[in-house]
Design a protein around this motif. Structure first.
Motif, PDB file in Angstrom:
ATOM      1  N   SER A  38      62.408   7.220  -7.791  1.00  0.00           N
ATOM      2  CA  SER A  38      61.668   7.649  -6.602  1.00  0.00           C
ATOM      3  C   SER A  38      61.365   6.445  -5.731  1.00  0.00           C
ATOM      4  O   SER A  38      61.352   5.300  -6.195  1.00  0.00           O
ATOM      5  CB  SER A  38      60.373   8.360  -6.993  1.00  0.00           C
ATOM      6  OG  SER A  38      59.542   7.491  -7.736  1.00  0.00           O
ATOM      7  N   LYS A  91      64.902  12.929  -4.694  1.00  0.00           N
ATOM      8  CA  LYS A  91      63.801  12.792  -5.652  1.00  0.00           C
ATOM      9  C   LYS A  91      62.507  12.702  -4.864  1.00  0.00           C
ATOM     10  O   LYS A  91      62.324  11.816  -4.022  1.00  0.00           O
ATOM     11  CB  LYS A  91      63.995  11.525  -6.495  1.00  0.00           C
ATOM     12  CG  LYS A  91      62.837  11.182  -7.397  1.00  0.00           C
ATOM     13  CD  LYS A  91      62.838  11.995  -8.668  1.00  0.00           C
ATOM     14  CE  LYS A  91      61.833  11.425  -9.672  1.00  0.00           C
ATOM     15  NZ  LYS A  91      61.863  12.159 -10.946  1.00  0.00           N
ATOM     16  N   GLU A 103      56.549  10.530  -6.784  1.00  0.00           N
ATOM     17  CA  GLU A 103      55.815  10.811  -8.021  1.00  0.00           C
ATOM     18  C   GLU A 103      54.312  10.854  -7.741  1.00  0.00           C
ATOM     19  O   GLU A 103      53.798  10.179  -6.854  1.00  0.00           O
ATOM     20  CB  GLU A 103      56.100   9.728  -9.064  1.00  0.00           C
ATOM     21  CG  GLU A 103      57.566   9.582  -9.449  1.00  0.00           C
ATOM     22  CD  GLU A 103      57.962  10.548 -10.543  1.00  0.00           C
ATOM     23  OE1 GLU A 103      57.110  11.371 -10.952  1.00  0.00           O
ATOM     24  OE2 GLU A 103      59.114  10.472 -10.993  1.00  0.00           O
ATOM     25  N   GLY A 119      57.522  14.583  -8.024  1.00  0.00           N
ATOM     26  CA  GLY A 119      58.517  14.104  -8.974  1.00  0.00           C
ATOM     27  C   GLY A 119      59.702  15.019  -9.178  1.00  0.00           C
ATOM     28  O   GLY A 119      60.620  14.684  -9.929  1.00  0.00           O
TER      29      GLY A 119
END
Length: 650
Positions: free
Chosen positions: A243, A272, A275, A512
């Protein structure tokens, strides 16, 4: 009683969807414009507003085809064959009890113009067009008017053409599980960039289709072809994307020569989302709406729900609240909002759940939303989680009665996740649509390990949305790419005008979470870049959308399959597995043995990962179970006809 009503409803729908037999016919011959020789194995798809579904045939060794028993109406024919340009013929007027001949000459890809001969048949003769008419704009602006369930979006500037028809194998001899409700969205075609260079779709992070297929295969049966959604197979695996803390999405792209389509490259595009740590996750109020009707008492469905809830309770903390509502014939609250720290009280309430009555899904959802609304956590996560087999035989029998209410609750910040349980007497269509309209995600739990993945390993991503209405658009460089095909996402397609239209709903992405898309592209010549990727998304709280844009350099396209990173190759194996299961025309040259070999070629550390090892076992199971005849062989025209009786205008 529930089973009887569901069976009766299925029969009524079947009767309503079966058109009366007609005696109108379309016939013709397909030849090469280069050498005038007949072309075998050309796939011809007929669609019409008056036709339920579609009719698909292929040409025989002499290039002949015949599409019988068609209702009168206006038809579109699509002609597809490898190494030839796609061709679509629109506005074919077919009258009752008439035979029309449509002859077509297809151009090899190296040709610059199309020569077409169109003519008609007997009783009476009808002129269909003149020589030299070019390829139609059938593929221009391809996509549905909006994501399923979206009724508030404004229509695009020009109406998109109808979605591509299904391309499926011959039906399975028998379905091993009764009353399984699925919907086919067809199979995306290959599109010429001269006709349309934009590919636009809404993201999808659901994984239910893969878990459902696993449940079928582990019970010794091939999954229903209509249940297979390729993107949900691909998105069931972790490709190890890193990420980007400075960006809402990181982008990962790689390509390689296709193992199954000569002359094409597979392009893997992965996103992605940023997170969010467990500590930084927002506090949550989760309202579980649990189906406790009689059908949930078979196959340990309710027992598996209870075990899954126990796993979730152990992952939550004192910041979180849980409520439980159940529904059978009626709905009632089992547990008022309770701190997740009071685990004894929560476990006791879970243990008391037991089967009762018929299935009033509407009452259950309305109660769940009422609880969530009354105890709304401002600035927190407010989510209703429906655990059910999706079948409703009391109150509501489909989702149409509650779409608007679910959508309005999602707009307030109360999202809906659906989690399916059970084989037989299961409604995949309802569960998927509810999650889409409720701006949540759809999962299917066939085993406790799947519940662990959803509620333990991916808990933060399951609960906390970091981007709303996420749309992807690829603009292919016509100098670099001749043709392309998006593999999967058929029920998430959008018109290119809808990409920048903030009124059009799209998918949500959790913290995430990763999203992967697979394209097949045919390259024209080396260029610095082959496409531009655009990502449009909104913040979780809404507002105007934001745009990310990245050029995709041609240096990302490897020269050999083995040169691509193992996770990239894994995504192709997962996509090809789904394509094989749903009988896609585009993997007809890829055998099960070859697919198994591609899995074997993944490097050993990756193959030894439990989920990847399981994928290999499922591929071998499917290979042993698949007794289907290739539908493109089976549908090869087998008929005797005197073509001299059908006049042709040259």
């Amino acid at each position: 009683m529930k089973h009887v009503l569901s069976s009766a409803l299925c029969c009524v729908l079947l009767l309503l969807s079966t058109p009366a037999l007609a005696d109108s016919v379309i016939v013709g011959t397909v030849t090469s414009a280069e050498n005038k020789k007949p072309l075998a194995d050309v796939v011809i798809t007929a669609t019409s507003p008056n036709l339920q579904g579609e009719q698909v045939v292929v040409t025989d060794a002499n290039g002949n085809y015949r599409i019988p028993q068609l209702p009168p109406g206006v038809y579109t024919l699509r002609f597809e064959k490898e190494s030839f340009r796609l061709h679509a013929r629109q506005d074919i007027q077919l009258r009752l009890d008439r035979t029309i001949r449509v002859n077509v000459e297809l151009l090899p890809e190296s040709f610059s113009e199309l020569i077409e001969v169109t003519s008609s048949g007997s009783r009476p003769l009808i002129d269909l067009g003149a020589i030299g008419r070019g390829i139609s704009n059938f593929f221009g602006g391809r996509g549905r008017a909006s994501a399923p369930g979206n009724t508030s979006a404004a229509p695009p500037a020009s109406p998109p053409p109808p979605p591509p028809p299904p391309e499926r194998t011959a039906p399975l001899p028998q379905q091993p599980f009764a009353d399984m409700y699925f919907k086919s969205y067809g199979v995306n075609p290959t599109i010429d960039t001269e006709e349309e260079r934009f590919s636009t779709f809404s993201v999808d992070v659901d994984t239910a289709s893969y878990s459902m297929a696993r449940s079928y295969l582990e019970r010794g049966a091939l999954p229903d072809e209509q249940s297979v959604r390729v993107e949900e197979f691909v998105n069931s695996f972790d490709y190890g994307y890193a990420s980007d803390p400075e960006s809402p999405f990181s982008v990962h792209v790689e390509g390689f020569p296709s193992p199954s389509r000569k002359g094409y490259h597979v392009v893997h595009i992965g996103l992605k989302a940023r997170e969010v740590s467990r500590v930084a996750r927002k506090p949550a109020h989760l309202v579980f709406v649990i189906d406790v009707s009689g059908s949930m008492n078979i196959e340990n469905r309710l027992a598996l729900v209870k075990r899954a809830l126990r796993l979730l309770v152990d992952e939550l903390d004192e910041r979180d609240r849980i409520s439980i509502a159940v529904y059978g014939s009626t709905a009632h609250q089992v547990l008022a909002p309770t701190s997740a720290a009071d685990k004894h009280k929560l476990m006791s309430a879970i243990d008391r759940l037991q089967s009762e009555g018929s299935t009033n899904a509407q009452a259950g959802l309305e109660l769940g939303y009422a609880i969530a609304s009354e105890h709304l956590r401002e600035g927190g996560i407010n989510r209703v989680i429906l655990c059910s087999d999706g079948v409703a035989n009391n109150g509501i029998t489909d989702a149409d009665g509650i779409w608007e209410r679910v959508r309005k609750q999602a707009a307030r910040g109360i999202t809906l996740t659906t989690v399916g349980f059970g084989m037989g007497n299961y409604n995949d269509v309802l569960m998927e649509r509810l999650a889409q309209v409720g701006e949540g995600n759809y999962a299917y739990v066939d085993q406790l390990e799947e519940a662990r993945r959803i509620f333990v390993q991916n808990l933060t991503g399951t609960l906390q949305v970091v981007a709303k209405d996420v749309k992807l658009q690829l603009e292919f460089d016509r100098q670099a790419v001749v043709r392309y095909r998006l593999v999967g996402y058929e029920n998430r397609m959008l018109a290119k005008e809808q990409f920048a239209d903030d009124r059009v709903d799209a998918g949500e992405v959790g913290a995430g979470h990763s999203v992967t898309a697979i394209y097949e592209v045919k390259l024209r010549e080396p260029t610095p870049s082959f496409a531009t990727l655009r990502i449009r998304y909104k913040a979780p709280e809404g507002g105007d959308s934001r745009l990310m844009e990245k050029q995709l350099p041609s240096s990302l396209l490897r020269t050999a399959y083995g040169s691509a990173a193992p996770p990239t190759r894994l995504s192709y194996v997962a996509a090809a597995f789904a394509e094989k299961l749903r009988g896609s025309y585009w993997v007809r040259s890829l055998s099960w043995a070859q697919l198994s070999s591609l899995w074997e070629e993944l490097n050993e550390p990756l193959r030894d990962r439990p989920d990847v090892r399981e994928l290999g076992a499922l591929i071998r199971n499917a290979q042993a179970l698949d007794k289907r005849t290739d539908r493109f062989e089976q549908l090869e025209p087998v008929f005797t006809m005197d073509f001299d009786r059908v006049p042709v205008i040259k």
